[in-house]
Design a protein around this motif. Structure first.
Motif, PDB file in Angstrom:
ATOM      1  N   UNK A  35       0.851  -1.186   0.000  1.00 21.88           N
ATOM      2  CA  UNK A  35       0.000   0.000   0.000  1.00 21.88           C
ATOM      3  C   UNK A  35       0.890   1.242   0.000  1.00 21.88           C
ATOM      4  N   UNK A  36       0.524   2.238  -0.780  1.00 25.37           N
ATOM      5  CA  UNK A  36       1.300   3.486  -0.867  1.00 25.37           C
ATOM      6  C   UNK A  36       2.763   3.228  -1.195  1.00 25.37           C
ATOM      7  N   UNK A  37       2.990   2.326  -2.165  1.00 24.34           N
ATOM      8  CA  UNK A  37       4.340   1.992  -2.645  1.00 24.34           C
ATOM      9  C   UNK A  37       5.239   1.382  -1.575  1.00 24.34           C
ATOM     10  N   UNK A  38       4.642   0.659  -0.631  1.00 21.20           N
ATOM     11  CA  UNK A  38       5.427   0.084   0.455  1.00 21.20           C
ATOM     12  C   UNK A  38       4.761  -1.184   0.971  1.00 21.20           C
ATOM     13  N   UNK A  39       5.582  -2.189   1.320  1.00 16.01           N
ATOM     14  CA  UNK A  39       5.073  -3.407   1.946  1.00 16.01           C
ATOM     15  C   UNK A  39       4.972  -3.198   3.451  1.00 16.01           C
ATOM     16  N   UNK A  40       3.903  -3.759   4.051  1.00 14.39           N
ATOM     17  CA  UNK A  40       3.704  -3.715   5.498  1.00 14.39           C
ATOM     18  C   UNK A  40       3.383  -5.125   5.999  1.00 14.39           C
ATOM     19  N   UNK A  41       3.842  -5.412   7.208  1.00 18.84           N
ATOM     20  CA  UNK A  41       3.418  -6.618   7.921  1.00 18.84           C
ATOM     21  C   UNK A  41       2.036  -6.334   8.497  1.00 18.84           C
ATOM     22  N   UNK A  42       1.074  -7.225   8.252  1.00 18.15           N
ATOM     23  CA  UNK A  42      -0.283  -7.028   8.762  1.00 18.15           C
ATOM     24  C   UNK A  42      -0.454  -7.797  10.066  1.00 18.15           C
TER      25      UNK A  42
END
Length: 158
Positions: free
Chosen positions: A120-127
């Motif tokens: 999201x928003x050009x970035x990976x995040x751990x959910x």
């Protein structure tokens, strides 16, 4: 830190593997890179990176305090990436299954998790992640601690 193998067991040097992510020089391009860098962040006590890479809608109210307590009481010993997969319905969601080995309270343990990541928003995040049963390590497999010994000659004897 020069010439030190990366904490994440990638077999690369730390300076070329996770350090650029942890120092905010660049962002991980894949969920696996993010997962490995988060593991290295635990090893190097980089709480800010752990909070920043956790999906904002999933962060705990006292996340920094929780992470500080975990880091204070846990020594991370090794990481084994087991499987990567894309979500069948959502193109911006992927999963990485891993086993992380640690020592806490003078006992060895294992965190086996299937982690969910979102782009999201050009970035990976751990959910978040689903905890799974501990994996079995074969006696003749390389030990997860990067000792270059077989498991049975290293941590398999504990």
């Amino acid at each position: 830190m020069q010439n030190r193998k990366c904490y994440c067991n990638s077999q690369k040097n730390y300076d070329e593997c996770c350090l650029p992510y942890l120092s905010n020089t660049t962002n991980p391009q894949t969920p696996e890179q993010l997962m490995r860098s988060r593991y290295s962040a635990f090893c190097t006590e980089n709480i800010k990176y752990l909070v920043d890479t956790h999906y904002p809608l999933k962060r705990e109210e006292k996340e920094e305090e929780i992470l500080e307590e975990t880091i204070k009481n846990t020594q991370w010993l090794g990481l084994k990436v087991l499987k990567k997969e894309k979500d069948k319905k959502e193109s911006n969601i992927e999963y990485v299954e891993f086993a992380a080995f640690y020592q806490a309270n003078n006992k060895y343990g294992q965190l086996h998790e299937k982690s969910k990541f979102i782009y999201e928003n050009d970035k990976w995040y751990y959910v978040d992640g689903v905890l799974l049963e501990p994996i079995k390590i074969g006696r003749n497999e390389p030990c997860w601690c990067q000792s270059n010994k077989k498991f049975k000659k290293c941590h398999g004897k504990f």
